[in-house]
Design a protein around this motif. Structure first.
Motif, PDB file in Angstrom:
ATOM      1  N   VAL A  71     -12.172 -50.987   1.065  1.00 48.80           N
ATOM      2  CA  VAL A  71     -10.972 -51.184   1.877  1.00 48.80           C
ATOM      3  C   VAL A  71     -11.383 -51.231   3.357  1.00 48.80           C
ATOM      4  CG1 VAL A  71     -10.449 -48.692   1.746  1.00 48.80           C
ATOM      5  CG2 VAL A  71      -8.674 -50.268   2.472  1.00 48.80           C
ATOM      6  N   ALA A  72     -10.835 -52.214   4.065  1.00 50.64           N
ATOM      7  CA  ALA A  72     -11.207 -52.387   5.479  1.00 50.64           C
ATOM      8  C   ALA A  72     -10.081 -53.094   6.219  1.00 50.64           C
ATOM      9  CB  ALA A  72     -12.486 -53.212   5.594  1.00 50.64           C
ATOM     10  N   ILE A  73      -9.977 -52.804   7.517  1.00 45.73           N
ATOM     11  CA  ILE A  73      -9.075 -53.567   8.388  1.00 45.73           C
ATOM     12  C   ILE A  73      -9.877 -54.070   9.595  1.00 45.73           C
ATOM     13  CG2 ILE A  73      -6.957 -52.344   7.717  1.00 45.73           C
ATOM     14  CD1 ILE A  73      -7.160 -50.723  10.303  1.00 45.73           C
ATOM     15  N   GLY A  74      -9.446 -55.176  10.164  1.00 47.45           N
ATOM     16  CA  GLY A  74     -10.182 -55.730  11.299  1.00 47.45           C
ATOM     17  C   GLY A  74      -9.246 -56.307  12.346  1.00 47.45           C
ATOM     18  N   HIS A  75      -9.814 -56.529  13.522  1.00 48.51           N
ATOM     19  CA  HIS A  75      -9.011 -56.960  14.668  1.00 48.51           C
ATOM     20  C   HIS A  75      -9.857 -57.788  15.613  1.00 48.51           C
ATOM     21  CE1 HIS A  75      -6.801 -56.438  18.520  1.00 48.51           C
ATOM     22  NE2 HIS A  75      -5.728 -56.277  17.757  1.00 48.51           N
ATOM     23  N   VAL A  76      -9.303 -58.886  16.133  1.00 46.79           N
ATOM     24  CA  VAL A  76      -9.895 -59.565  17.297  1.00 46.79           C
ATOM     25  C   VAL A  76      -8.883 -59.443  18.424  1.00 46.79           C
ATOM     26  CG1 VAL A  76     -11.478 -61.200  16.195  1.00 46.79           C
ATOM     27  CG2 VAL A  76      -9.063 -61.820  16.441  1.00 46.79           C
ATOM     28  N   ARG A  77      -9.386 -59.131  19.618  1.00 48.93           N
ATOM     29  CA  ARG A  77      -8.456 -58.826  20.724  1.00 48.93           C
ATOM     30  C   ARG A  77      -8.390 -59.936  21.765  1.00 48.93           C
ATOM     31  NH1 ARG A  77      -8.488 -55.334  25.966  1.00 48.93           N
ATOM     32  NH2 ARG A  77      -6.241 -55.062  26.228  1.00 48.93           N
ATOM     33  N   TYR A  78      -7.169 -60.179  22.152  1.00 53.74           N
ATOM     34  CA  TYR A  78      -6.856 -61.018  23.297  1.00 53.74           C
ATOM     35  C   TYR A  78      -6.032 -60.117  24.196  1.00 53.74           C
ATOM     36  CZ  TYR A  78      -3.150 -64.014  25.306  1.00 53.74           C
ATOM     37  OH  TYR A  78      -2.199 -64.586  26.102  1.00 53.74           O
ATOM     38  N   PRO A  79      -6.510 -59.807  25.397  1.00 52.42           N
ATOM     39  CA  PRO A  79      -5.864 -58.748  26.167  1.00 52.42           C
ATOM     40  C   PRO A  79      -4.510 -59.144  26.744  1.00 52.42           C
ATOM     41  CG  PRO A  79      -7.670 -59.707  27.411  1.00 52.42           C
ATOM     42  CD  PRO A  79      -7.659 -60.388  26.083  1.00 52.42           C
ATOM     43  N   THR A  80      -3.518 -58.285  26.569  1.00 51.30           N
ATOM     44  CA  THR A  80      -2.238 -58.427  27.271  1.00 51.30           C
ATOM     45  C   THR A  80      -2.054 -57.181  28.117  1.00 51.30           C
ATOM     46  OG1 THR A  80      -1.133 -57.639  25.279  1.00 51.30           O
ATOM     47  CG2 THR A  80      -1.068 -59.994  25.689  1.00 51.30           C
ATOM     48  N   LYS A  81      -1.836 -56.050  27.419  1.00 50.85           N
ATOM     49  CA  LYS A  81      -1.693 -54.787  28.143  1.00 50.85           C
ATOM     50  C   LYS A  81      -3.065 -54.090  28.165  1.00 50.85           C
ATOM     51  CE  LYS A  81       2.329 -52.639  27.724  1.00 50.85           C
ATOM     52  NZ  LYS A  81       3.035 -53.053  26.559  1.00 50.85           N
ATOM     53  N   GLY A  82      -3.455 -53.558  29.318  1.00 50.78           N
ATOM     54  CA  GLY A  82      -4.720 -52.829  29.378  1.00 50.78           C
ATOM     55  C   GLY A  82      -5.868 -53.718  29.795  1.00 50.78           C
ATOM     56  N   SER A  83      -6.861 -53.097  30.411  1.00 50.73           N
ATOM     57  CA  SER A  83      -7.972 -53.841  30.996  1.00 50.73           C
ATOM     58  C   SER A  83      -8.928 -54.344  29.924  1.00 50.73           C
ATOM     59  CB  SER A  83      -8.703 -52.935  31.972  1.00 50.73           C
ATOM     60  OG  SER A  83      -9.090 -51.760  31.285  1.00 50.73           O
ATOM     61  N   SER A  84      -9.868 -55.177  30.396  1.00 48.95           N
ATOM     62  CA  SER A  84     -10.889 -55.729  29.520  1.00 48.95           C
ATOM     63  C   SER A  84     -11.964 -54.657  29.339  1.00 48.95           C
ATOM     64  CB  SER A  84     -11.436 -56.982  30.201  1.00 48.95           C
ATOM     65  OG  SER A  84     -12.416 -57.557  29.422  1.00 48.95           O
ATOM     66  N   ASP A  85     -11.793 -53.824  28.336  1.00 48.64           N
ATOM     67  CA  ASP A  85     -12.579 -52.594  28.236  1.00 48.64           C
ATOM     68  C   ASP A  85     -12.666 -52.218  26.754  1.00 48.64           C
ATOM     69  OD1 ASP A  85     -13.064 -49.721  28.146  1.00 48.64           O
ATOM     70  OD2 ASP A  85     -12.579 -49.672  30.270  1.00 48.64           O
ATOM     71  N   ILE A  86     -13.806 -51.709  26.340  1.00 47.30           N
ATOM     72  CA  ILE A  86     -13.985 -51.356  24.924  1.00 47.30           C
ATOM     73  C   ILE A  86     -12.950 -50.318  24.467  1.00 47.30           C
ATOM     74  CG2 ILE A  86     -15.747 -49.582  25.399  1.00 47.30           C
ATOM     75  CD1 ILE A  86     -15.659 -51.953  22.354  1.00 47.30           C
ATOM     76  N   ARG A  87     -12.457 -49.482  25.399  1.00 43.43           N
ATOM     77  CA  ARG A  87     -11.460 -48.479  24.992  1.00 43.43           C
ATOM     78  C   ARG A  87     -10.163 -49.132  24.515  1.00 43.43           C
ATOM     79  NH1 ARG A  87     -11.756 -44.917  30.283  1.00 43.43           N
ATOM     80  NH2 ARG A  87     -12.096 -47.031  31.009  1.00 43.43           N
ATOM     81  N   ASN A  88      -9.903 -50.354  24.987  1.00 45.45           N
ATOM     82  CA  ASN A  88      -8.693 -51.057  24.553  1.00 45.45           C
ATOM     83  C   ASN A  88      -8.932 -51.940  23.327  1.00 45.45           C
ATOM     84  OD1 ASN A  88      -6.842 -50.048  26.455  1.00 45.45           O
ATOM     85  ND2 ASN A  88      -7.765 -51.344  28.026  1.00 45.45           N
ATOM     86  N   ALA A  89     -10.179 -51.979  22.856  1.00 44.05           N
ATOM     87  CA  ALA A  89     -10.472 -52.767  21.649  1.00 44.05           C
ATOM     88  C   ALA A  89      -9.900 -52.055  20.425  1.00 44.05           C
ATOM     89  CB  ALA A  89     -11.977 -52.953  21.512  1.00 44.05           C
ATOM     90  N   GLN A  90      -9.589 -52.809  19.393  1.00 42.23           N
ATOM     91  CA  GLN A  90      -9.076 -52.244  18.148  1.00 42.23           C
ATOM     92  C   GLN A  90     -10.055 -52.567  17.020  1.00 42.23           C
ATOM     93  OE1 GLN A  90      -4.897 -52.601  17.210  1.00 42.23           O
ATOM     94  NE2 GLN A  90      -4.423 -53.439  19.223  1.00 42.23           N
ATOM     95  N   PRO A  91      -9.948 -51.895  15.871  1.00 38.70           N
ATOM     96  CA  PRO A  91      -9.003 -50.852  15.498  1.00 38.70           C
ATOM     97  C   PRO A  91      -9.221 -49.558  16.296  1.00 38.70           C
ATOM     98  CG  PRO A  91     -10.073 -51.788  13.539  1.00 38.70           C
ATOM     99  CD  PRO A  91     -10.814 -52.287  14.724  1.00 38.70           C
ATOM    100  N   HIS A  92      -8.136 -48.763  16.324  1.00 40.06           N
ATOM    101  CA  HIS A  92      -8.230 -47.404  16.851  1.00 40.06           C
ATOM    102  C   HIS A  92      -8.399 -46.462  15.661  1.00 40.06           C
ATOM    103  CE1 HIS A  92      -7.229 -48.430  20.952  1.00 40.06           C
ATOM    104  NE2 HIS A  92      -6.298 -49.241  20.470  1.00 40.06           N
ATOM    105  N   ILE A  93      -9.126 -45.400  15.897  1.00 37.56           N
ATOM    106  CA  ILE A  93      -9.344 -44.427  14.819  1.00 37.56           C
ATOM    107  C   ILE A  93      -8.913 -43.066  15.330  1.00 37.56           C
ATOM    108  CG2 ILE A  93     -11.751 -43.867  15.388  1.00 37.56           C
ATOM    109  CD1 ILE A  93     -12.296 -44.256  12.304  1.00 37.56           C
TER     110      ILE A  93
END
Ligand code: SF4
Length: 460
Positions: A71-93
């Protein structure tokens, strides 16, 4: 706009869910190029890999070898809210006392983010990012862990209090939940592989790449829970949770964002774009020597336009595919550099020609102005610009990084003034009624960036 994927394999020995998720993310790369990640259950606990960069750069073979899971979930990010920063990358754990307990990936934007975050902060919940996904995750976890609500009731609680857009995947250890906001604003679909593996994704192209069959859209206000016993759908009544009483699919997904080989809101995207072109052509009174798109997002609009007028479709502009989408580059400086790196005209082809140049939309107008300049530099004697959507006059607050209204050229200038700004000989758009005439259930769509009628409350 981001892309999400979730995989659940009934056979726990399969252990290929992470690989399938990565492949699905690769197909969703157009939905976000800033960062990518997957969260997966390794048999004992949740694991997370996320980095800035493209899917193929982050998930190379050495990484893929080390992530067996069912089982896995994945995400590709296009920034809207929040800076271009790994902390805003998803998934969050998120950890609890027994270890990593929750992981979440979401596509959308929460309009009342500030107020909800302050509510949790007042309860001593700590935030690491400015990202909507982290807020959804911590809201669910707080009500589950501290108030004793079940996961499903915690998700209902989100639906009651969150205004905005969220197609979301949640892992609670090895159990998978998929849910979609009451307005169904961003696309979200469900499919299955022949071996019974469940797949959730933003677009059907993510299913195709792993040979999964499309089954249905995840409905607005639907919560799907998958575990070893199978799949259960809990359908809530969206009208009880909506700030406005109708579905609000983003029409721009069909015009520009989604891949043309996807099916989105039961529409084949390429066919819808051809209809946009046909509609433009029906009111045309200037017949050029050449009809050509600004590639690639306008290709099918130009094709429909050319077919309707019985003209040849030409590819006079060539796009360099190794540069990202201009519109979704986060910084203005990168966007400006990208334009000249991204397009070139065929040598000699445009010399002395009257050209109709088709684009899907105009946001700031700066990119198109440079393209018009390039076409003229290559010898075109007239350039008539045709846009396969209405004038973008209002900002989006539901997951698309459009600029402020003042920066939207159509909010500030008339069609004639925009033509002058572009150095085009003429300019025409589709009108809002013309666009609506191409949709079966127009009341189920959001057209706010064209008409300013926001279907989801905007109060912060
Ligand atoms: S405002 Fe425009 S881009 Fe945003 S959701 Fe509505 S139609 Fe889509």
């Amino acid at each position: 706009m981001c892309g999400i994927i979730g995989i659940y394999q009934k056979d726990k020995k399969s252990e290929t869910a992470s690989r399938l998720a990565v492949l699905g993310l690769f197909a969703a790369q157009h939905r976000g190029q800033e960062s990518c990640g997957i969260a997966y259950f390794d048999g004992e606990k949740l694991q997370l890999i996320k980095q800035m960069g493209l899917v193929k750069e982050v998930f190379h073979e050495e990484v893929l070898k080390q992530i067996p899971s069912h089982v896995a979930i994945g995400h590709v990010r296009y920034p809207t809210k929040g800076s271009s920063d790994i902390r805003n990358a998803q998934p969050h754990i998120l950890y609890n006392l027994s270890g990593p307990m929750f992981a979440l990936a979401s596509n959308g934007d929460i309009v009342n983010y500030k107020e909800l975050r302050e509510e949790l902060e007042a309860k001593d919940v700590f935030f690491e990012s400015q990202n909507d996904g982290e807020l959804i995750l911590k809201y669910i976890a707080y009500f589950h862990e501290k108030q004793g609500l079940s996961i499903v009731d915690s998700i209902k609680n989100v639906m009651q209090h969150f205004n905005g857009s969220y197609s979301t995947l949640l892992l609670v250890k090895d159990q998978l939940y998929a849910f979609r906001d009451p307005h169904g604003n961003r696309p979200f679909i469900f499919g299955e592989l022949d071996d019974g593996t469940y797949v959730f994704a933003s677009e059907s192209c993510c299913l195709d790449i792993i040979r999964a069959q499309f089954k249905k859209e995840v409905s607005p206000c639907e919560i799907i829970h998958v575990n070893e016993k199978g799949m259960e759908s809990i359908q809530l009544n969206p009208d009880e949770f909506r700030s406005r009483k109708h579905t609000a699919h983003c029409i721009f997904e069909l015009i520009y964002f989604s891949r043309p080989d996807s099916i989105v809101y039961d529409n084949a995207v390429y066919a819808f774009r051809e209809k946009l072109g046909e509609k433009l052509a029906k009111k045309e009174d200037i017949i050029s020597d050449v009809v050509m798109p600004v590639p690639d997002s306008s290709n099918f609009i130009a094709l429909g336009y050319a077919k309707e007028l019985g003209m040849d479709f030409s590819l006079g502009l060539i796009r360099n595919h190794y540069v990202g989408r201009t519109f979704i580059a986060p910084e203005q400086t990168i966007r400006d550099e990208n334009v000249s790196q991204k397009f070139n005209a065929l040598p000699g082809y445009l010399e002395g020609k009257k050209v109709t140049l088709i684009d899907d939309s105009i946001v700031r107008g700066t990119t198109l102005r440079k393209i018009v300049k390039m076409v003229r530099r290559h010898g075109a004697k007239e350039i008539h610009v045709r846009i396969g959507s209405p004038m973008v006059k209002y900002s989006c607050y539901y997951g698309i990084d459009t600029p402020t209204m003042e920066e939207l050229i159509a909010n500030q200038k008339t069609v004639e003034d925009i033509a002058t700004f572009l150095h085009a000989d003429s300019l025409r758009y589709l009108t809002v009624p013309e666009l609506k005439s191409l949709i079966n259930d127009e009341k189920d769509f959001c057209f706010a960036c064209f008409d300013g009628n926001y279907p989801i409350h905007l109060k912060e």
